[in-house]
Each structure stands twice: as C-alpha cells, then as structure tokens.
Scaffold this motif. Sequence first.
Motif, PDB file in Angstrom:
ATOM      1  N   ASP A 273      73.271  43.340  41.203  1.00 43.52           N
ATOM      2  CA  ASP A 273      73.099  42.069  40.496  1.00 43.52           C
ATOM      3  C   ASP A 273      72.777  42.396  39.043  1.00 43.52           C
ATOM      4  O   ASP A 273      71.652  42.774  38.702  1.00 43.52           O
ATOM      5  N   LEU A 274      73.775  42.263  38.174  1.00 47.07           N
ATOM      6  CA  LEU A 274      73.615  42.685  36.779  1.00 47.07           C
ATOM      7  C   LEU A 274      72.587  41.849  36.034  1.00 47.07           C
ATOM      8  O   LEU A 274      72.088  42.274  34.986  1.00 47.07           O
ATOM      9  N   GLY A 275      72.263  40.672  36.546  1.00 44.23           N
ATOM     10  CA  GLY A 275      71.273  39.841  35.884  1.00 44.23           C
ATOM     11  C   GLY A 275      69.853  40.090  36.345  1.00 44.23           C
ATOM     12  O   GLY A 275      68.925  39.440  35.851  1.00 44.23           O
ATOM     13  N   ASP A 276      69.673  41.017  37.269  1.00 44.64           N
ATOM     14  CA  ASP A 276      68.342  41.311  37.808  1.00 44.64           C
ATOM     15  C   ASP A 276      67.795  42.573  37.162  1.00 44.64           C
ATOM     16  O   ASP A 276      68.283  43.671  37.439  1.00 44.64           O
ATOM     17  N   PRO A 277      66.767  42.454  36.312  1.00 39.84           N
ATOM     18  CA  PRO A 277      66.223  43.638  35.641  1.00 39.84           C
ATOM     19  C   PRO A 277      65.771  44.720  36.612  1.00 39.84           C
ATOM     20  O   PRO A 277      65.925  45.919  36.337  1.00 39.84           O
TER      21      PRO A 277
END
Length: 415
Positions: free
Chosen positions: A271-275
Amino acid sequence: MSRGPDTTETARALERCIAVPVARFADEYWGRRALLSSAADLGSTFDDLFSTEAADELLSVRGLRTPFIRMAKDGTVLPQSAFTAPGGYGAEVGDQVSSEKVLAEFAAGSTIVLQGLHRTWPPIQEFTRRLVAELGHPAQVNAYITPASSRGFDPHYDVHDVFVLQIAGAKRWVIHEPVHELPFADEPWSDRRGEVAARAAGAPAIDTVLRPGDALYLPRGWLHSATALGGTTIHLTIGIPAVTRADLARDLITRALRSDRLRASLPLGVDLGDPDQIATDVRAAAEDLIGFLESASVGSAVDEVAHTVGSRFRRSTRPEPVRPLQTVDLLGTLSGGDRVRWREGLHADVRDEGERVAVVLPTTTIRLPASCGHAVRTLHAGGTHTVGSLPGLDEDDAVVVVRRLLREGVLVPAS
C-alpha cells in the motif's frame, strides 16, 4: 579607487561592471554581497552599449514584438494590448509594439521594459557573449526605462544574480539584505510577500542614487526597488541564473538512480499510501543512495555530470550570429588569401578519431581527414588566420577545409 580609463575595445566585460579586481569580486562578492561601483572608479561609461536614442529606435522603427517588450505601472504589469497593435498592411500581426500606445502609457507614468536585448541589440549581443565567457554562467539583458519620478516595481528579490548598469538619468535604489538566502528559481519573492514587505520597511543595506556610468551588483535574493529622479532614466539589468551545486547534485543523483542498488521492485501488494508499509524501503533507498554517493562510483560519474551540465549551458547560450549573405559571397570566391576566424562563443571539442578529426558541436559532428587536425586546432585556438597559411595543408586543401567549416557555421569571415 579608480583603475584608470579602459577603452571598450580592451576592457574585459566583467571589469567594466565592478570597481574591484576580479579575484576580489570572486572571493568576497560573487553570490555573497552587494557591490556598488561608481562611474569615477569604473573609469568608463556604458554609452557604447545602450542609449536613449537606441531605445527610441527599438520602440519606433525596429518592429519589436512581444515578448521583447512589456510595460508596468505602480508595480503592476500592463496587458499587452495596452502597448501593441498590428503593424499595417503586410504586417498585420497584432503583438507588435505600437509607438503611439507606448508614448501614451509612458507619458502617463508607466515603465518600459525592453527584454532580451542580448538578442535584439548588437552592442549588447557582443558584450553579453564576452561576459558569459568570463563568468562561466548564462546571462540575459533587459533595459528598464522609467519616466520622471516613477516607481517601476515593488520591493522584491530576483532568483538570479544581477548587474545594474545606469545608462541615462538618475535613479534611487533602495537595497535590503535577503529574507531568503540564495533562492532557487522555484522560490519567487511572491511566496514571501509578508517577509519582503517587513524587511523593506526597515533600514536598508544600501540607499543610493545611480547616475550614468554607475554599476550595482546584487546576488540573488537581495531585495531592491528603484525610483526615477528628475527626468527619464534608463538602466540595464544583466540577469545571471548561476549554475549551482544543486544542479551538480541533481545530475549526480540522476546517475545514482540508475544504479543496480535501486532497481529492486517494492513488495507485491504494498500500500504505497501507508507510511508503515513503505518505511523499510524508504530507509533502504536512502541507504543505497548514500552508499552510491560515498562510493568510488562518484568518481566515475564526474565526466557524465560535466557533460550534462556543459551541454545544458551550451543550449542556454548563443554564439555570435552568422551573416548568411556575406558567408555565401565569400564561399563563391574563397582563396588562400582570405582571412577567417572561429565563430565567437561557439562551443566545440576537437577530437582525433583514427583516420579522422572530429569537430563536435552542440547539434552535430563534422568529420575531416586526420591530416586537417593541426589546421583545425589552430583555428579552434582563436585569432584571425589566412586560409593559405593554415599549418599542415597546402593552399588548395586549406580552401576546401575552410569552405566546409564556413558552410557549417563554424568559421566566419574575419572582416
């Protein structure tokens, strides 16, 4: 401290703009501090570069078009329609300067900005080529023509260094130190209007009146505003978008991004939006980048970075223009007694390629027999040369080689 009178034929371009030795300017002022130089200390004027008569000629009879002109009043840029119009039968394009409209706006207090004079006015073309060669950075030149007691632009800073050369009249300059040191091109003063206004309300670093022959150097980021005093004033602004270490770093990082260390794909289903999910790979990417920069790979990248930066510089500067009719006339009668020279400001590498010598230009490569190498290098070294006296060639062969280089815009007639 006056350096004594320099003639425009012998004075180096930079020396005409600063009243301190070039070495001192490089160490103490370049990119660091403002420098005010009086006409008395400079020992010459700028009358050979520009004048009131030159401005009137450009505005009245040269068919100047946008974007080579703009106008402003009380800090606001006027719409093009305020000073342009079609030029009549055979010249119906509507973005041409209208001398009548310019007169009306100028008489009403608007400032005229003649942009790109390094392209439109021959004395400034030549001066700018010499200045660029001495600075090692690109440059462009505008003229600001301000009517009596008018203010051109609000206090602001530029994102490039500037030299101001006063041509005519008197203009008060108020200079303040930066609110943002050495801004990049994408960090305009308008992003810091509040800080700029607050700094401009305080005590200035320089408050002076420039008169004809005076010069001012401002590193990028230094706040300035100017007000005409008395009659019409004209000054040239030479803008220098200096090449920075950030430019070198950007090209170096571009090379690093092609290294094997950074080619691995991120995990499947990430998930590229999850740091939290990308944190490990962000750290790994940073470590790989640092590893590249700390490794011997940097040494091997220097040549590539130099090539990239050099190519970009050459694309942003222009050599001396060629004269097509004069050149074609010479081609038709070229003999061993004619004199030619390398085109000023034309960047080229001369390389040996076995049985050939290559003249590598920004947009093409010219290859000649290796026997021409000595003659080509002699021409490339500068100066004026008689065709028949070029080393390593008999007169007939020299004529053939020079004719080719003239046709390709590498050489120009020496007259």
